[in-house]
Design a protein around this motif. Structure first.
Motif, PDB file in Angstrom:
ATOM      1  N   MET A 245       0.147  10.978  -3.622  1.00  0.00           N
ATOM      2  CA  MET A 245      -0.414  11.121  -2.273  1.00  0.00           C
ATOM      3  C   MET A 245      -0.630  12.601  -2.027  1.00  0.00           C
ATOM      4  SD  MET A 245      -0.903   8.398  -0.453  1.00  0.00           S
ATOM      5  CE  MET A 245      -0.800   8.928   1.241  1.00  0.00           C
ATOM      6  N   ILE A 246      -1.885  12.984  -1.625  1.00  0.00           N
ATOM      7  CA  ILE A 246      -2.163  14.424  -1.472  1.00  0.00           C
ATOM      8  C   ILE A 246      -2.870  14.833  -0.186  1.00  0.00           C
ATOM      9  CG2 ILE A 246      -2.169  14.928  -3.929  1.00  0.00           C
ATOM     10  CD1 ILE A 246      -5.237  14.723  -3.810  1.00  0.00           C
TER      11      ILE A 246
ATOM     12  N   LYS B 213      -4.377   9.904  -5.218  1.00  0.00           N
ATOM     13  CA  LYS B 213      -4.953  10.446  -6.447  1.00  0.00           C
ATOM     14  C   LYS B 213      -4.378   9.659  -7.617  1.00  0.00           C
ATOM     15  CE  LYS B 213      -5.446  14.785  -9.017  1.00  0.00           C
ATOM     16  NZ  LYS B 213      -5.098  16.226  -9.011  1.00  0.00           N
ATOM     17  N   ILE B 214      -5.252   9.000  -8.369  1.00  0.00           N
ATOM     18  CA  ILE B 214      -4.836   8.212  -9.528  1.00  0.00           C
ATOM     19  C   ILE B 214      -5.157   9.036 -10.772  1.00  0.00           C
ATOM     20  CG2 ILE B 214      -5.159   6.058 -10.797  1.00  0.00           C
ATOM     21  CD1 ILE B 214      -6.195   4.859  -8.123  1.00  0.00           C
ATOM     22  N   ILE B 215      -4.126   9.406 -11.505  1.00  0.00           N
ATOM     23  CA  ILE B 215      -4.299  10.219 -12.707  1.00  0.00           C
ATOM     24  C   ILE B 215      -4.161   9.314 -13.930  1.00  0.00           C
ATOM     25  CG2 ILE B 215      -3.471  12.209 -14.020  1.00  0.00           C
ATOM     26  CD1 ILE B 215      -2.280  13.223 -11.326  1.00  0.00           C
ATOM     27  N   MET B 216      -5.168   9.360 -14.776  1.00  0.00           N
ATOM     28  CA  MET B 216      -5.205   8.516 -15.958  1.00  0.00           C
ATOM     29  C   MET B 216      -4.507   9.205 -17.132  1.00  0.00           C
ATOM     30  SD  MET B 216      -6.779   6.269 -14.302  1.00  0.00           S
ATOM     31  CE  MET B 216      -7.120   4.996 -15.482  1.00  0.00           C
ATOM     32  N   MET B 217      -4.214   8.437 -18.173  1.00  0.00           N
ATOM     33  CA  MET B 217      -3.549   8.973 -19.361  1.00  0.00           C
ATOM     34  C   MET B 217      -4.389  10.064 -20.042  1.00  0.00           C
ATOM     35  SD  MET B 217      -0.566   7.558 -19.645  1.00  0.00           S
ATOM     36  CE  MET B 217      -0.055   7.709 -21.331  1.00  0.00           C
ATOM     37  N   ASN B 218      -5.715   9.978 -19.926  1.00  0.00           N
ATOM     38  CA  ASN B 218      -6.572  11.002 -20.546  1.00  0.00           C
ATOM     39  C   ASN B 218      -6.790  12.191 -19.606  1.00  0.00           C
ATOM     40  OD1 ASN B 218      -8.342  10.025 -18.644  1.00  0.00           O
ATOM     41  ND2 ASN B 218      -9.903   9.383 -20.102  1.00  0.00           N
TER      42      ASN B 218
ATOM     43  N   ILE C 187      -9.883   9.987  -6.774  1.00  0.00           N
ATOM     44  CA  ILE C 187      -9.389  10.075  -5.409  1.00  0.00           C
ATOM     45  C   ILE C 187      -9.891   8.817  -4.691  1.00  0.00           C
ATOM     46  CG2 ILE C 187      -9.376  11.386  -3.253  1.00  0.00           C
ATOM     47  CD1 ILE C 187      -8.158  12.948  -5.585  1.00  0.00           C
ATOM     48  N   VAL C 188      -8.970   8.041  -4.118  1.00  0.00           N
ATOM     49  CA  VAL C 188      -9.349   6.793  -3.455  1.00  0.00           C
ATOM     50  C   VAL C 188      -8.780   6.759  -2.039  1.00  0.00           C
ATOM     51  CG1 VAL C 188      -9.518   5.525  -5.640  1.00  0.00           C
ATOM     52  CG2 VAL C 188      -7.362   5.539  -4.392  1.00  0.00           C
TER      53      VAL C 188
END
Length: 57
Positions: free
Chosen positions: A8-9, A13-18, A23-24
């Motif tokens: 939460m920012i 923010k969803i950070i993927m493995m790559n 941002i949703v």
């Protein structure tokens, strides 16, 4: 792609493995709930396919 972390920012923010990120608007809880629902549907479909394959023998 696989999710590494959700932050939460204050947006989510969803950070993927790559290391790509999205941002949703949904809350982290809503994102996790959507993932759980999707996973449950995939398992249901897999179960139906497995049952159909066993009937065909």
């Amino acid at each position: 792609m696989q999710i590494e972390t959700i932050e939460m920012i204050p947006e989510t923010k969803i950070i993927m493995m790559n290391h790509d990120y999205y941002i949703v608007r949904e809350t982290p809880e809503a994102v996790v709930r959507q993932i759980e629902n999707y996973t449950a549907r995939v398992r249901d479909i897999y179960r139906e396919i497995t049952i159909s394959d066993k009937r065909g023998d």
